[in-house]
Scaffold this motif. Structure first.
Motif, PDB file in Angstrom:
ATOM      1  N   ASP A  57       0.816  -1.222   0.000  1.00  0.00           N
ATOM      2  CA  ASP A  57       0.000   0.000   0.000  1.00  0.00           C
ATOM      3  C   ASP A  57       0.849   1.272   0.000  1.00  0.00           C
ATOM      4  O   ASP A  57       0.382   2.328  -0.419  1.00  0.00           O
ATOM      5  CB  ASP A  57      -0.921   0.017   1.226  1.00  0.00           C
ATOM      6  CG  ASP A  57      -1.992  -1.070   1.146  1.00  0.00           C
ATOM      7  OD1 ASP A  57      -2.229  -1.592   0.035  1.00  0.00           O
ATOM      8  OD2 ASP A  57      -2.577  -1.403   2.183  1.00  0.00           O
ATOM      9  N   ALA A  58       2.081   1.166   0.485  1.00  0.00           N
ATOM     10  CA  ALA A  58       2.960   2.351   0.552  1.00  0.00           C
ATOM     11  C   ALA A  58       3.673   2.617  -0.767  1.00  0.00           C
ATOM     12  O   ALA A  58       4.251   3.693  -0.959  1.00  0.00           O
ATOM     13  CB  ALA A  58       3.989   2.178   1.675  1.00  0.00           C
ATOM     14  N   HIS A  59       3.632   1.641  -1.680  1.00  0.00           N
ATOM     15  CA  HIS A  59       4.379   1.763  -2.941  1.00  0.00           C
ATOM     16  C   HIS A  59       4.029   3.037  -3.708  1.00  0.00           C
ATOM     17  O   HIS A  59       4.911   3.748  -4.199  1.00  0.00           O
ATOM     18  CB  HIS A  59       4.115   0.514  -3.792  1.00  0.00           C
ATOM     19  CG  HIS A  59       4.777   0.531  -5.137  1.00  0.00           C
ATOM     20  ND1 HIS A  59       4.277   1.230  -6.216  1.00  0.00           N
ATOM     21  CD2 HIS A  59       5.918  -0.058  -5.574  1.00  0.00           C
ATOM     22  CE1 HIS A  59       5.073   1.058  -7.262  1.00  0.00           C
ATOM     23  NE2 HIS A  59       6.082   0.288  -6.897  1.00  0.00           N
ATOM     24  N   GLY A  60       2.739   3.340  -3.792  1.00  0.00           N
ATOM     25  CA  GLY A  60       2.305   4.484  -4.577  1.00  0.00           C
ATOM     26  C   GLY A  60       2.836   5.808  -4.058  1.00  0.00           C
ATOM     27  O   GLY A  60       3.284   6.657  -4.835  1.00  0.00           O
ATOM     28  N   ALA A  61       2.820   5.976  -2.746  1.00  0.00           N
ATOM     29  CA  ALA A  61       3.304   7.238  -2.165  1.00  0.00           C
ATOM     30  C   ALA A  61       4.797   7.407  -2.414  1.00  0.00           C
ATOM     31  O   ALA A  61       5.268   8.499  -2.757  1.00  0.00           O
ATOM     32  CB  ALA A  61       3.010   7.285  -0.660  1.00  0.00           C
ATOM     33  N   LEU A  62       5.552   6.323  -2.236  1.00  0.00           N
ATOM     34  CA  LEU A  62       6.995   6.370  -2.510  1.00  0.00           C
ATOM     35  C   LEU A  62       7.260   6.742  -3.961  1.00  0.00           C
ATOM     36  O   LEU A  62       8.049   7.639  -4.266  1.00  0.00           O
ATOM     37  CB  LEU A  62       7.609   4.976  -2.292  1.00  0.00           C
ATOM     38  CG  LEU A  62       7.998   4.561  -0.906  1.00  0.00           C
ATOM     39  CD1 LEU A  62       8.542   3.141  -0.938  1.00  0.00           C
ATOM     40  CD2 LEU A  62       9.069   5.515  -0.376  1.00  0.00           C
ATOM     41  N   GLN A  63       6.601   5.994  -4.847  1.00  0.00           N
ATOM     42  CA  GLN A  63       6.829   6.163  -6.279  1.00  0.00           C
ATOM     43  C   GLN A  63       6.456   7.560  -6.739  1.00  0.00           C
ATOM     44  O   GLN A  63       7.225   8.222  -7.449  1.00  0.00           O
ATOM     45  CB  GLN A  63       6.005   5.121  -7.029  1.00  0.00           C
ATOM     46  CG  GLN A  63       6.010   5.297  -8.534  1.00  0.00           C
ATOM     47  CD  GLN A  63       5.004   4.392  -9.203  1.00  0.00           C
ATOM     48  OE1 GLN A  63       5.322   3.276  -9.585  1.00  0.00           O
ATOM     49  NE2 GLN A  63       3.774   4.864  -9.337  1.00  0.00           N
ATOM     50  N   ASN A  64       5.291   8.037  -6.338  1.00  0.00           N
ATOM     51  CA  ASN A  64       4.818   9.315  -6.861  1.00  0.00           C
ATOM     52  C   ASN A  64       5.609  10.499  -6.302  1.00  0.00           C
ATOM     53  O   ASN A  64       5.900  11.449  -7.019  1.00  0.00           O
ATOM     54  CB  ASN A  64       3.324   9.481  -6.590  1.00  0.00           C
ATOM     55  CG  ASN A  64       2.496   8.485  -7.384  1.00  0.00           C
ATOM     56  OD1 ASN A  64       2.960   7.933  -8.396  1.00  0.00           O
ATOM     57  ND2 ASN A  64       1.284   8.228  -6.932  1.00  0.00           N
ATOM     58  N   PHE A  65       5.966  10.421  -5.020  1.00  0.00           N
ATOM     59  CA  PHE A  65       6.762  11.500  -4.434  1.00  0.00           C
ATOM     60  C   PHE A  65       8.097  11.612  -5.171  1.00  0.00           C
ATOM     61  O   PHE A  65       8.544  12.714  -5.523  1.00  0.00           O
ATOM     62  CB  PHE A  65       6.999  11.217  -2.945  1.00  0.00           C
ATOM     63  CG  PHE A  65       7.770  12.294  -2.212  1.00  0.00           C
ATOM     64  CD1 PHE A  65       7.107  13.341  -1.591  1.00  0.00           C
ATOM     65  CD2 PHE A  65       9.158  12.254  -2.144  1.00  0.00           C
ATOM     66  CE1 PHE A  65       7.812  14.336  -0.908  1.00  0.00           C
ATOM     67  CE2 PHE A  65       9.873  13.246  -1.467  1.00  0.00           C
ATOM     68  CZ  PHE A  65       9.189  14.290  -0.848  1.00  0.00           C
ATOM     69  N   GLU A  66       8.746  10.474  -5.374  1.00  0.00           N
ATOM     70  CA  GLU A  66      10.058  10.497  -6.032  1.00  0.00           C
ATOM     71  C   GLU A  66       9.932  10.885  -7.503  1.00  0.00           C
ATOM     72  O   GLU A  66      10.747  11.660  -8.022  1.00  0.00           O
ATOM     73  CB  GLU A  66      10.762   9.144  -5.858  1.00  0.00           C
ATOM     74  CG  GLU A  66      11.105   8.888  -4.387  1.00  0.00           C
ATOM     75  CD  GLU A  66      11.916   7.620  -4.134  1.00  0.00           C
ATOM     76  OE1 GLU A  66      12.110   6.817  -5.065  1.00  0.00           O
ATOM     77  OE2 GLU A  66      12.358   7.447  -2.977  1.00  0.00           O
ATOM     78  N   ALA A  67       8.892  10.372  -8.184  1.00  0.00           N
ATOM     79  CA  ALA A  67       8.700  10.733  -9.596  1.00  0.00           C
ATOM     80  C   ALA A  67       8.453  12.231  -9.752  1.00  0.00           C
ATOM     81  O   ALA A  67       8.920  12.853 -10.711  1.00  0.00           O
ATOM     82  CB  ALA A  67       7.544   9.932 -10.193  1.00  0.00           C
ATOM     83  N   ALA A  68       7.747  12.801  -8.790  1.00  0.00           N
ATOM     84  CA  ALA A  68       7.445  14.241  -8.872  1.00  0.00           C
ATOM     85  C   ALA A  68       8.714  15.078  -8.710  1.00  0.00           C
ATOM     86  O   ALA A  68       8.765  16.222  -9.161  1.00  0.00           O
ATOM     87  CB  ALA A  68       6.413  14.633  -7.818  1.00  0.00           C
ATOM     88  N   LEU A  69       9.739  14.532  -8.079  1.00  0.00           N
ATOM     89  CA  LEU A  69      11.035  15.218  -8.028  1.00  0.00           C
ATOM     90  C   LEU A  69      11.860  14.895  -9.274  1.00  0.00           C
ATOM     91  O   LEU A  69      12.412  15.785  -9.923  1.00  0.00           O
ATOM     92  CB  LEU A  69      11.800  14.813  -6.764  1.00  0.00           C
ATOM     93  CG  LEU A  69      11.276  15.455  -5.474  1.00  0.00           C
ATOM     94  CD1 LEU A  69      11.864  14.774  -4.247  1.00  0.00           C
ATOM     95  CD2 LEU A  69      11.604  16.944  -5.460  1.00  0.00           C
ATOM     96  N   ALA A  70      11.942  13.610  -9.605  1.00  0.00           N
ATOM     97  CA  ALA A  70      12.786  13.202 -10.736  1.00  0.00           C
ATOM     98  C   ALA A  70      12.323  13.851 -12.036  1.00  0.00           C
ATOM     99  O   ALA A  70      13.140  14.199 -12.884  1.00  0.00           O
ATOM    100  CB  ALA A  70      12.774  11.678 -10.857  1.00  0.00           C
ATOM    101  N   LEU A  71      11.012  13.989 -12.195  1.00  0.00           N
ATOM    102  CA  LEU A  71      10.451  14.534 -13.444  1.00  0.00           C
ATOM    103  C   LEU A  71       9.905  15.950 -13.255  1.00  0.00           C
ATOM    104  O   LEU A  71       9.068  16.410 -14.021  1.00  0.00           O
ATOM    105  CB  LEU A  71       9.370  13.595 -13.982  1.00  0.00           C
ATOM    106  CG  LEU A  71       9.877  12.196 -14.370  1.00  0.00           C
ATOM    107  CD1 LEU A  71       8.725  11.320 -14.837  1.00  0.00           C
ATOM    108  CD2 LEU A  71      10.939  12.289 -15.473  1.00  0.00           C
ATOM    109  N   ARG A  72      10.393  16.659 -12.240  1.00  0.00           N
ATOM    110  CA  ARG A  72       9.880  18.009 -11.975  1.00  0.00           C
ATOM    111  C   ARG A  72      10.079  18.928 -13.170  1.00  0.00           C
ATOM    112  O   ARG A  72       9.220  19.776 -13.467  1.00  0.00           O
ATOM    113  CB  ARG A  72      10.608  18.577 -10.751  1.00  0.00           C
ATOM    114  CG  ARG A  72       9.940  19.777 -10.155  1.00  0.00           C
ATOM    115  CD  ARG A  72       8.570  19.410  -9.560  1.00  0.00           C
ATOM    116  NE  ARG A  72       8.323  20.091  -8.313  1.00  0.00           N
ATOM    117  CZ  ARG A  72       8.088  19.499  -7.149  1.00  0.00           C
ATOM    118  NH1 ARG A  72       8.031  18.181  -7.068  1.00  0.00           N
ATOM    119  NH2 ARG A  72       7.879  20.194  -6.066  1.00  0.00           N
ATOM    120  N   HIS A  73      11.200  18.770 -13.838  1.00  0.00           N
ATOM    121  CA  HIS A  73      11.447  19.633 -14.999  1.00  0.00           C
ATOM    122  C   HIS A  73      10.367  19.440 -16.061  1.00  0.00           C
ATOM    123  O   HIS A  73       9.809  20.425 -16.559  1.00  0.00           O
ATOM    124  CB  HIS A  73      12.828  19.345 -15.589  1.00  0.00           C
ATOM    125  CG  HIS A  73      13.088  20.058 -16.871  1.00  0.00           C
ATOM    126  ND1 HIS A  73      13.519  21.359 -16.923  1.00  0.00           N
ATOM    127  CD2 HIS A  73      12.943  19.665 -18.159  1.00  0.00           C
ATOM    128  CE1 HIS A  73      13.637  21.728 -18.195  1.00  0.00           C
ATOM    129  NE2 HIS A  73      13.298  20.716 -18.953  1.00  0.00           N
TER     130      HIS A  73
END
Lengths: 413, 413
Positions: free
Chosen positions: B271-287
């Motif tokens: 259940d925690a996978h989504g929060a981890l993934q999306n938080f990090e993706a929002a930084l990695a792909l912020r540009h």
């Protein structure tokens, strides 16, 4: 130097505007950088008035951070003029928060040991340290209030110490490395420079949107571990005195000082750093090693070839040692709040032929603990000496707060 | 399909040459790819006779791996024609070992969920799965003997299962991610496809220079954990039967089957996978989120905006849950050698509007354990069904060996 806190306070109070603050940085760069060589390229000032928590803050960005609008050469002639596809995560975040990327700062070749041309603003006959040479120098010379660096061995804390500025290496993976050149994925850590510990904490608090700005500390309940490592004989007498004096000042204020003899697994962790770093670098930079070998420095080729010859078994053994070192340091914090240690063997070496030694940094990079360089002390030649505070993993705010407190009580080191 | 082992054996025995093997792949691509759409671009054949442990192996490389000589678009129109500065670490390594990058394979947009145009070679009316759509399809269609993919949720094991090929996701950080698009640095894992488990093990053994080629296993001492998760109700009846039959065959050969009820911390980890993934993706792909939002798919924008809204505190809480799930799964291996579970909810969904669900994969990506998809079973419509073997962290060779053994004894699933 330019203070993040002063700039933000002045903007909040209406004493200046973000744009005026940026113009001041731009003028300072134009005036100072010819003698220092901190920047590879300086950006155009943005149009209009910046908005956001970092509005008014001009940033020096180490040239291993990708920028879509500015060339990113990783300190290597191979990538002269290279334009990445995306901004690095921290660059995109800084821009979103209203910060201005004032330019790309000089890095050693691929953030390793081959020196660049940047000079130490405290004495231009000395190295500023490396690999984040330009970022530390740009803050020290008063050109920008904050700058991005990175540390794989000692590339943030060492140049901060040599240049007499605050340096902060966060807990491993607290800040994203995405879009930074990878040298060693298990060690590479973003890092930050500012004039004071309070400034760097405030800057990163606003950058990451995490509570990192310093808090008051209760000196009477503080327990400092004075870390005695196996390599302390490599410290200069001045450096040794600076650490002892910092401990004395802390004790005078009511803090407890506990002598910590280096645990075996931590000494072994320090010794394992090279195998980890070189094995990973030989994979991360395999393309340049195979395709552009003749354009790499001899010291880098040697490290990469050593890494290529390192067997997976030897690498796995080094990872096991790193794991044990992390367990050993976690245990130390049962009895203390922070560790105190030298930031470097001494003051910045003379000349630009070497960026100095990361020996007093690489253990803490390997364990991933937060580290802060406290500026303020100097040697007989008035060159800066740095004292390092190492905190518990994940306790970055506490580490910064204690470091800021110590910087204050020891300000006449 | 083209077998890595057969090709390397034939070359070793002088029955063919590396170049002839590459030409065979090149011809297969020319013949098959118009109907499948596995490749974005196909490379020119190299001059001369390749040398090295992977000589003769044509590779499909997912288009999130940087290649200095071929465009790398990350599955996004924003980066059409983009040419990276360096080869990704695994690409450089494959080339050094004598492998030939036959071309870049189709990925979903930034390796997330928005589907691409690749078709499933087992039935072109069905999705091949994603995000490593082209790599799985290229192996399944007999175009290349091996291919690179990556898994952040279920992007290797799921397309392997849907396309009826072997897929292998190594232990986290066993293989370097340097030079691959970062979506979520705590989850992104390189992965590999080949015709059989034996083929994929041999390929990665030669690629990484690590002992990963399969070994004989002693069936009588094997203990399989039959993993019963909270989401098993989402499995198709065919998928359920395929897993039960695999367990029966293993038992018939003398292995022990142990029922494992999902521990709470592992359900919470999923259940925690989504929060981890999306938080990090929002930084990695912020540009790209800030600069190219109008050229992103709605499903990606939603995930990135969710990630941007996720607080650091919520992200830290998700990391704590992931840590607990890793501890819980490590404990399971006190009593068993490997876990057995479905690779996907069922066979490949019809149509190309969705790449299917990663629900049965994301827990194992989060825990970082090695996973292998065993092909062979099929549903009533003759579509492939995959059974997944999950091994102890770091025990990749054992995991691959047990999976190869099971593939063999269960070959008439």
């Amino acid at each position: 130097m330019l203070s993040v806190k002063t700039i933000l306070d002045d903007i909040a109070a209406g004493r200046t505007t973000p744009r005026e603050a940026l113009v001041a940085s731009r003028i300072a760069i134009a005036g100072a950088d010819a003698a220092i060589g901190a920047f590879n390229i300086v950006a155009e000032l943005p149009d209009g008035e910046p908005q956001g928590p970092l509005a008014g803050i001009a940033l020096g960005v180490k040239d291993i951070y990708d920028t879509a609008d500015l060339p990113t050469a990783y300190g290597s002639p191979i990538f002269a003029g290279h334009r990445p596809a995306m901004d690095a995560a921290l660059v995109a975040l800084a821009r979103e928060q209203g910060g201005w990327v004032a330019g790309k700062t000089v890095t050693t070749e691929f953030a390793f040991l081959s020196p660049a041309h940047t000079r130490n603003p405290r004495n231009v006959a000395h190295t500023p340290g490396g690999s984040s040479s330009g970022s530390a120098a740009a803050v020290a010379a008063g050109m920008v209030p904050a700058a991005f660096g990175s540390q794989t061995g000692g590339s943030v804390i060492r140049p901060a110490a040599y240049c007499g500025v605050a340096g902060y290496k966060p807990s491993f993976r607290l800040a994203p490395t995405t879009g930074m050149l990878t040298f060693s994925w298990g060690l590479d850590t973003p890092g930050f420079f500012a004039a004071s510990v309070e400034d760097v904490a405030l800057f990163v608090d606003r950058l990451l949107g995490r509570p990192l700005a310093i808090e008051a500390v209760d000196a009477k309940s503080l327990r400092f571990g004075l870390y005695r490592s196996r390599i302390d004989a490599d410290m200069s007498a001045d450096m040794r005195r600076a650490v002892e004096r910092a401990a004395e000042r802390a004790e005078r204020e009511g803090a407890a000082i506990v002598e910590i003899a280096e645990p075996d697994p931590m000494a072994e962790g320090r010794d394992a750093h090279g195998a980890l770093q070189n094995f990973e670098a030989a994979l991360a930079l395999r393309h340049v090693l195979n395709a552009h070998r003749d354009r790499l420095s001899p010291i880098l080729v040697e490290a990469l070839e050593t890494g290529r010859r390192t067997t997976p078994e030897a690498y796995d053994a080094a990872r096991t040692k790193a794991h044990r070192a992390r367990k050993a340091i976690a245990k130390l914090f049962d009895d203390i709040d922070v560790l105190m240690a030298p930031s470097a063997p001494g003051a910045a070496p003379a000349g630009l032929a070497s960026t100095g030694s990361p020996a007093f940094n690489k253990l803490w990079t390997l364990t991933g603990n937060p580290c802060v360089n406290i500026p303020g002390a100097t040697d007989a030649a008035a060159l800066p000496l740095g004292v390092q505070i190492i905190g518990r993993f994940g306790r970055d705010r506490q580490t910064l707060s204690v470091a800021a407190w110590l910087a204050n009580v020891a300000s006449s080191l």
